[in-house]
Design an enzyme around this catalytic site. Sequence first.
Site, PDB file in Angstrom:
ATOM      1  NE  ARG A  12      -2.290   1.520   3.543  1.00 40.93           N
ATOM      2  CZ  ARG A  12      -2.692   1.624   4.588  1.00 40.93           C
ATOM      3  NH1 ARG A  12      -3.779   1.131   5.112  1.00 40.93           N
ATOM      4  NH2 ARG A  12      -2.072   2.184   5.794  1.00 40.93           N
ATOM      5  CB  SER A  44     -12.169  -1.699   3.250  1.00 38.25           C
ATOM      6  OG  SER A  44     -10.932  -1.698   2.959  1.00 38.25           O
ATOM      7  CE  LYS A 104      -7.782   3.107   4.129  1.00 37.22           C
ATOM      8  NZ  LYS A 104      -8.396   1.910   3.877  1.00 37.22           N
TER       9      LYS A 104
END
Length: 220
Positions: free
Chosen positions: A39, A108, A137
Amino acid sequence: MTFDLSLYLVLDPDLCRKHTMVETTRAALRGGVTMVQLRDKTASTDAMIKVGHQLMAVLAGSGVPLIVNDNIDVALAINADGLHIGQDDMPASLARQKLGKDKILGLSVEDPTALRTADPALVDYIGLGPVFATSTKPGHKPAIGFDGLAHLARQSPLPSVAIGGLKQEHVGAVFAAGAQGLAVVSAICGQPDPELATRTLATAISAASAPPLSLSDQGE
């Protein structure tokens, strides 16, 4: 393909400055990680492809899948084992069409409404959270806590992995809530010894996920 959600490492390029994402992955593999996600929300597609190829080489033959967050072009370019998407990314139907049937697709989920969008015909696992607020995040949805995690895990038609600010001390609560594993970032990325951090987590997970001993097992 088969996969094990129990110890899911989500790489973070900022936290991995001392030990690169590739070095961290190599150490985590020695320590017992079961899945790895690439990520990087700021890198170019070309830069992610370069790192992705290196990660695929590290994980080759280990049985540990590499999942790419959000970027389908990177996932296809490096022949990654799968893709993880959020509610605001491409639809799961399109992701599955592009990936093909043999790749892993994660989604998610933050609330019961989102959970209803997780089609078991398209999605292989769901990420539940954030359990806690996390700086890795920015702009994430409100934290759901362990009560929210348990509520969603009970309703989920798919295997689930908890995410969001999780550390070693949360392992027992994650499995007690019904998730099949926990995704961690700073619990491995940026640690002085990523291999030791991973092994410590793996040991805690083995203890938390093991079935209780019966009386016969205890020799009584």
